[in-house]
Motif scaffolding. Structure first.
Motif, PDB file in Angstrom:
ATOM      1  N   ASP A  75      33.260  53.299  26.247  1.00 52.17           N
ATOM      2  CA  ASP A  75      34.500  54.065  26.441  1.00 52.17           C
ATOM      3  C   ASP A  75      35.717  53.193  26.771  1.00 52.17           C
ATOM      4  N   TRP A  76      35.549  51.875  26.802  1.00 57.95           N
ATOM      5  CA  TRP A  76      36.672  50.960  27.000  1.00 57.95           C
ATOM      6  C   TRP A  76      37.117  50.453  25.631  1.00 57.95           C
ATOM      7  N   LYS A  77      38.421  50.255  25.477  1.00 54.86           N
ATOM      8  CA  LYS A  77      38.973  49.800  24.197  1.00 54.86           C
ATOM      9  C   LYS A  77      39.302  48.307  24.258  1.00 54.86           C
ATOM     10  N   PRO A  78      38.869  47.538  23.243  1.00 58.21           N
ATOM     11  CA  PRO A  78      39.156  46.087  23.255  1.00 58.21           C
ATOM     12  C   PRO A  78      40.516  45.758  22.650  1.00 58.21           C
ATOM     13  N   PHE A  79      41.169  44.769  23.260  1.00 58.17           N
ATOM     14  CA  PHE A  79      42.387  44.196  22.682  1.00 58.17           C
ATOM     15  C   PHE A  79      42.551  42.790  23.235  1.00 58.17           C
ATOM     16  N   GLY A  80      42.664  41.810  22.346  1.00 57.27           N
ATOM     17  CA  GLY A  80      42.770  40.421  22.808  1.00 57.27           C
ATOM     18  C   GLY A  80      41.530  40.048  23.602  1.00 57.27           C
ATOM     19  N   SER A  81      41.726  39.493  24.772  1.00 57.32           N
ATOM     20  CA  SER A  81      40.598  39.083  25.612  1.00 57.32           C
ATOM     21  C   SER A  81      40.297  40.101  26.710  1.00 57.32           C
ATOM     22  N   HIS A  82      40.859  41.318  26.575  1.00 55.44           N
ATOM     23  CA  HIS A  82      40.680  42.330  27.619  1.00 55.44           C
ATOM     24  C   HIS A  82      40.143  43.646  27.069  1.00 55.44           C
ATOM     25  N   CYS A  83      39.706  44.504  28.003  1.00 51.00           N
ATOM     26  CA  CYS A  83      39.244  45.856  27.701  1.00 51.00           C
ATOM     27  C   CYS A  83      40.110  46.829  28.509  1.00 51.00           C
ATOM     28  N   THR A  86      41.427  54.415  29.826  1.00 48.27           N
ATOM     29  CA  THR A  86      42.430  55.400  30.239  1.00 48.27           C
ATOM     30  C   THR A  86      41.743  56.509  31.018  1.00 48.27           C
ATOM     31  N   SER A  87      42.211  56.714  32.226  1.00 47.19           N
ATOM     32  CA  SER A  87      41.664  57.768  33.073  1.00 47.19           C
ATOM     33  C   SER A  87      42.478  59.041  32.865  1.00 47.19           C
ATOM     34  N   THR A  88      41.826  60.066  32.361  1.00 45.48           N
ATOM     35  CA  THR A  88      42.522  61.334  32.126  1.00 45.48           C
ATOM     36  C   THR A  88      41.955  62.466  32.976  1.00 45.48           C
ATOM     37  N   ASP A  89      40.789  62.253  33.559  1.00 47.92           N
ATOM     38  CA  ASP A  89      40.185  63.304  34.380  1.00 47.92           C
ATOM     39  C   ASP A  89      40.162  62.922  35.866  1.00 47.92           C
ATOM     40  N   LEU A  90      40.900  61.860  36.203  1.00 43.78           N
ATOM     41  CA  LEU A  90      40.934  61.394  37.597  1.00 43.78           C
ATOM     42  C   LEU A  90      42.386  61.171  37.999  1.00 43.78           C
ATOM     43  N   VAL A  91      43.145  62.245  38.089  1.00 48.84           N
ATOM     44  CA  VAL A  91      44.556  62.170  38.478  1.00 48.84           C
ATOM     45  C   VAL A  91      44.619  61.840  39.969  1.00 48.84           C
ATOM     46  N   ALA A  92      45.429  60.813  40.316  1.00 52.90           N
ATOM     47  CA  ALA A  92      45.458  60.348  41.712  1.00 52.90           C
ATOM     48  C   ALA A  92      46.762  59.616  41.999  1.00 52.90           C
ATOM     49  N   PRO A  93      47.102  59.456  43.318  1.00 55.21           N
ATOM     50  CA  PRO A  93      48.267  58.624  43.670  1.00 55.21           C
ATOM     51  C   PRO A  93      48.013  57.164  43.276  1.00 55.21           C
ATOM     52  N   TRP A  94      49.066  56.326  43.367  1.00 61.42           N
ATOM     53  CA  TRP A  94      48.983  54.945  42.897  1.00 61.42           C
ATOM     54  C   TRP A  94      47.905  54.156  43.643  1.00 61.42           C
ATOM     55  N   GLN A 191      48.983  60.838  39.124  1.00 60.54           N
ATOM     56  CA  GLN A 191      49.087  60.594  37.683  1.00 60.54           C
ATOM     57  C   GLN A 191      47.753  60.098  37.143  1.00 60.54           C
ATOM     58  N   ASN A 192      47.649  60.070  35.836  1.00 60.15           N
ATOM     59  CA  ASN A 192      46.533  59.362  35.195  1.00 60.15           C
ATOM     60  C   ASN A 192      46.766  57.861  35.375  1.00 60.15           C
ATOM     61  N   SER A 193      45.855  57.052  34.876  1.00 64.07           N
ATOM     62  CA  SER A 193      46.036  55.595  35.009  1.00 64.07           C
ATOM     63  C   SER A 193      45.367  54.854  33.854  1.00 64.07           C
ATOM     64  N   VAL A 194      45.767  53.601  33.700  1.00 63.31           N
ATOM     65  CA  VAL A 194      45.142  52.713  32.704  1.00 63.31           C
ATOM     66  C   VAL A 194      44.572  51.515  33.449  1.00 63.31           C
ATOM     67  N   CYS A 195      43.255  51.297  33.295  1.00 66.47           N
ATOM     68  CA  CYS A 195      42.603  50.143  33.925  1.00 66.47           C
ATOM     69  C   CYS A 195      42.389  49.040  32.898  1.00 66.47           C
ATOM     70  N   GLN A 196      42.314  47.833  33.388  1.00 62.63           N
ATOM     71  CA  GLN A 196      42.164  46.656  32.526  1.00 62.63           C
ATOM     72  C   GLN A 196      41.151  45.698  33.130  1.00 62.63           C
ATOM     73  N   MET A 197      40.288  45.150  32.281  1.00 66.40           N
ATOM     74  CA  MET A 197      39.346  44.116  32.741  1.00 66.40           C
ATOM     75  C   MET A 197      39.161  43.090  31.634  1.00 66.40           C
ATOM     76  N   LYS A 198      38.667  41.905  31.990  1.00 65.95           N
ATOM     77  CA  LYS A 198      38.393  40.889  30.989  1.00 65.95           C
ATOM     78  C   LYS A 198      37.137  41.286  30.210  1.00 65.95           C
ATOM     79  N   LYS A 199      37.098  40.889  28.932  1.00 70.96           N
ATOM     80  CA  LYS A 199      35.930  41.165  28.111  1.00 70.96           C
ATOM     81  C   LYS A 199      34.689  40.514  28.712  1.00 70.96           C
ATOM     82  N   ILE A 200      33.544  41.110  28.415  1.00 73.89           N
ATOM     83  CA  ILE A 200      32.268  40.565  28.857  1.00 73.89           C
ATOM     84  C   ILE A 200      31.778  39.603  27.772  1.00 73.89           C
ATOM     85  N   TYR A 201      31.502  38.351  28.153  1.00 73.34           N
ATOM     86  CA  TYR A 201      31.047  37.340  27.192  1.00 73.34           C
ATOM     87  C   TYR A 201      29.545  37.142  27.323  1.00 73.34           C
ATOM     88  N   LEU A 202      28.870  37.130  26.195  1.00 78.40           N
ATOM     89  CA  LEU A 202      27.414  36.998  26.188  1.00 78.40           C
ATOM     90  C   LEU A 202      26.998  35.582  25.824  1.00 78.40           C
TER      91      LEU A 202
END
Length: 202
Positions: A75-83, A86-94, A191-202
């Motif tokens: 459920d995470w989307k890849p772009f560049g070296s990151h994943c 998007t949280s749409t069901d967990l609305v919360a303060p910053w 609000q909803n939020s967008v999380c970011q993490m580095k890709k997992i390297y195998l």
């Protein structure tokens, strides 16, 4: 004198007409050429195979060194070296959004380029707003959650934003008149939020 001549010539002729000469043992030029050609082809083929396997070995080694096998969690989307998630069901303060990303081994998204901004907006819903990892502890001193420098020349604020000192957290949202951009809002807004993490390297 004449008869002697004939004798010599006849003798000479008989030497070459003799059945003692084995013509089968004479080299066949056509056969010889064919054998040489076949041998040459075998050498070229063998050399090509060696080069091919060497290239495969180099590519495989390079792949291991450069960690080309990377992936993102489900459920995470890849772009560049990151994943990105998007949280749409967990609305919360910053602050709570920061914690939610942290629990997943990530942080709120940090955006440093137009390409990244375009990718992120491409996976968002135009009807929603999303917290990003940008906040202001006071006096318009905006900071990213991952401590990377804030560059005001690489920002995407909507026109007219950053006008209220009480709005110290940033969201990314869509306006029908101008498209996607950033807005500052109170950190207590949910609000909803967008999380970011580095890709997992195998």
């Amino acid at each position: 004198m004449f008869s002697e001549n004939i004798y010599v010539n006849t003798n000479f002729k008989n030497k070459f007409d003799s059945s003692d000469i084995d013509t089968d043992s004479w080299p066949d030029p056509q056969k010889n050429r064919s054998q040489k050609s076949c041998h040459k082809f075998s050498k070229v083929l063998f050399t090509s195979l060696i080069i091919y396997f060497l290239l495969l070995t180099i590519l495989f080694s390079s792949a291991l060194i450069n960690k080309v096998w990377s992936c993102c969690p489900k459920d995470w989307k890849p772009f560049g070296s990151h994943c990105y998630f998007t949280s749409t069901d967990l609305v919360a303060p910053w602050n709570e959004s920061v914690e939610n990303c942290y629990q997943m081994g990530a942080h709120l998204v940090v955006i440093h380029s137009q390409e990244e901004q375009d990718f992120i907006t491409g996976i968002l819903n135009t009807r929603d707003a999303y917290f990003i990892g940008l906040s202001d502890p006071g006096h318009q001193q905006w900071q990213w959650v991952d401590q990377t420098p804030y560059n005001d020349k690489a920002t995407f604020w909507h026109t007219g934003e950053l006008s209220n000192d009480n709005e110290q957290c940033a969201i990314i949202n869509h306006r029908w008149s101008t498209g996607w951009g950033w807005s500052d809002i109170p950190c207590s807004d949910e609000q909803n939020s967008v999380c970011q993490m580095k890709k997992i390297y195998l």
